[in-house]
Scaffold this active site. Structure first.
Site, short mmCIF file in Angstrom:
data_model
loop_
_atom_site.label_atom_id
_atom_site.label_comp_id
_atom_site.label_asym_id
_atom_site.label_seq_id
_atom_site.Cartn_x
_atom_site.Cartn_y
_atom_site.Cartn_z
N ARG A 174 0.84 -1.20 0.00
CA ARG A 174 0.00 0.00 0.00
C ARG A 174 0.87 1.25 0.00
NH1 ARG A 174 -4.94 1.48 4.17
NH2 ARG A 174 -3.35 1.17 5.77
N ASP A 462 -4.01 3.78 14.19
CA ASP A 462 -3.15 4.23 13.12
C ASP A 462 -3.55 5.65 12.76
OD1 ASP A 462 -5.41 4.02 11.52
OD2 ASP A 462 -4.62 2.41 10.25
#
Length: 546
Positions: A174, A462
């Site tokens: 990613r 996150d």
């Protein structure tokens, strides 16, 4: 006096890339002249279009903020109504995605992910990675070595880590979203203008250039998770990047496979169009739940009290707007032959606390049971101990089948109004306000130290969950909200909580709590609303200068 006619001469320069970051050990293996030439081409061909798409985002956000709710597009209705087209689907190694593990790309986490027993590893250079220059390049080194079977790691305590699994997960990398720059690499265009490189093109380009051929030789392929998309035009830009990159390395068209995260409100209205634009390169869509909640808040933050969400913990996957979005995602994917991948529950086990672990297992099992029952083909977890829990729920539905794309969900009908039905009917509590301030500051402090995925209060946090926390605080203040006991939520009351959180923190020499509090004040207490907290935090604290 003679008047000059014709075009005005302009000075042209050869496009170029310059490395501004410090070079550490083995960085030259990633930042090779050939790789930098490829990055130069990517920026020359696609950099201006990236800026155009980012400008489109700002216009769309302005429109929503001024009362124009998003709708399904009339100009692309023909795409949605054409029942014939399908997407490329799974590439080699992506046929069964029932459990995917996510995590950053440092050597230890890379080895743990490859030994985890998951079907797929989301190798995350985005929200689970703090984009320090060290993390950006050394993450590429970890991936390069892992793909070649050469990765090992010895901790400062002397513990050695090696890949021992006989079957490792398929890697899906990613890269950072279109909005993030890479200020340690400078691109100069044909006009002589120098600017920061694109984090997306840097992450994608270095990984693809160095590893595509080896991945194919390994029986897999160059696969990517694409984050933060807001439109099919942004998807088309990625598709053109993929096509050019395949041509550059003389690979067959369609070698690259992407999975797009539907994690912004505008993208939820263009799922089929996104699949269509990437149809030769796309394997599926993922329900990126945390960023999706953040996107709802960001777009509707100034639209009045009826768009205010309660405590973060109350915004579950069963509330109306989240339920509508995930149901539509499964139906859309399966209609077009694409995988639908579920999101990540934040609960994580604690091997030192059996009670916490039991609660995490219970919560995650319920979450994955719901996803499998809804028709998802796979899901995410953030911890290796959760893989058996998630796999059991998907095994119960899938059995020996690799997916359930044949489940078409014709009964699902989602209107535009369903996607913005944010009424939950729960209060904002004093504990919820304190929790948001505490989580945001503690996460930002870790992020400034180079950690992108952080366990806080037995939840995996996150950048996306930190964004929810700070954006809720901003919205609560600007919409004059009170807690359930009638206490107004004001800048002054939040400032008092910042002081309290700093006093509660386990302070160490060299910690970044004061810097984290400064960033929090800017992104949660300021009059303006930065689109992403990572943008000012990166510019102020992560750009290394000599």
């Amino acid at each position: 006096m003679r008047t000059r006619t014709g075009p005005i001469p302009t000075q042209t320069h050869e496009p170029s890339i310059e490395i501004a970051g410090r070079l550490g050990p083995r960085y030259d293996e990633i930042l090779t002249p050939e790789a930098l030439a490829f990055l130069t081409e990517l920026h020359h061909r696609f950099g201006a279009r990236r800026h155009d798409r980012l400008a489109d985002r700002m216009r769309r956000r302005f429109e929503i903020g001024n009362g124009h709710d998003p709708q399904f597009r009339d100009d692309t209705r023909h795409i949605r109504e054409d029942a014939e087209w399908k997407v490329a689907g799974a590439g080699p190694g992506l046929e069964d995605r029932r459990v995917e593990i996510t995590g950053p790309t440092d050597p230890k986490m890379t080895i743990n992910a490859l030994n985890s027993g998951a079907k797929v590893w989301l190798a995350d250079q985005e929200d689970a990675t703090s984009p320090t220059w060290k993390n950006v390049i050394e993450g590429q080194l970890s991936l390069r070595d892992a793909i070649r079977g050469e990765l090992s790691f010895t901790s400062p305590e002397g513990k050695r880590y090696e890949v021992t699994a006989t079957e490792t997960p398929t890697i899906v990398m990613r890269p950072r979203g279109w909005h993030l720059p890479e200020q340690h690499i400078h691109f100069t265009d044909r006009t002589g203008r120098t600017m920061a490189a694109s984090g997306s093109l840097v992450d994608f380009g270095l990984y693809f250039f160095h590893n595509a051929q080896q991945l194919i030789a390994n029986g897999r392929g160059p696969y990517f998770y694409i984050a933060k998309l807001e439109s099919s035009e942004e998807a088309k830009l990625w598709d053109d990047v993929f096509t050019f990159s395949e041509q550059y390395l003389r690979l067959p068209h369609g070698t690259i496979r992407a999975t797009v995260l539907i994690e912004t409100l505008p993208a939820a209205f263009e799922m089929e169009e996104i699949l269509f634009e990437l149809r030769d390169h796309i394997a599926g869509l993922n329900a990126g739940r945390w960023d999706y909640i953040f996107s709802i808040i960001k777009n509707y933050r100034g639209r009045g009290a009826r768009f205010v969400l309660p405590d973060r913990s109350e915004v579950t996957m069963t509330v109306p707007f989240m339920r509508a979005y995930t149901e539509l995602l499964v139906k859309t994917c399966h209609k077009r032959g694409a995988f639908a991948i579920g999101g990540m529950s934040a609960f994580i086990p604690n091997r030192r606390d059996p009670e916490v672990t039991a609660r995490a297992f219970e919560k995650v099992a319920a979450d994955k049971k719901r996803e499998a029952g809804d028709g998802f083909d796979g899901t995410w977890v953030a911890h290796p101990d959760l893989i058996p829990v998630a796999r059991a729920e998907f095994d119960a539905v899938l059995g020996d089948r690799p997916n359930q794309i044949d489940r078409q969900r014709p009964e699902v009908e989602v209107a535009a109004s369903d996607l913005i039905d944010v009424h939950i009917g729960r209060p904002i509590t004093a504990a919820g306000v304190h929790g948001n301030v505490s989580v945001a500051i503690r996460y930002i402090e870790a992020w400034l130290r180079g950690l992108g995925a952080v366990a806080i209060d037995n939840l995996m946090e996150d950048a996306a969950t930190a964004e929810i926390s700070r954006s809720q605080v901003w919205q609560w203040i600007h919409q004059d909200r009170t807690t359930e006991d009638g206490t107004p939520i004001t800048r002054e009351s939040i400032e008092a909580l910042v002081t309290q959180v700093l006093a509660e923190a386990d302070r160490q020499d060299g910690d970044r709590f004061d810097d984290a509090a400064e960033i929090f004040r800017e992104v949660a207490l300021g009059q303006d609303f930065p689109a992403f907290l990572t943008l000012p935090a990166y510019a102020k604290y992560l750009v290394e200068t000599d």
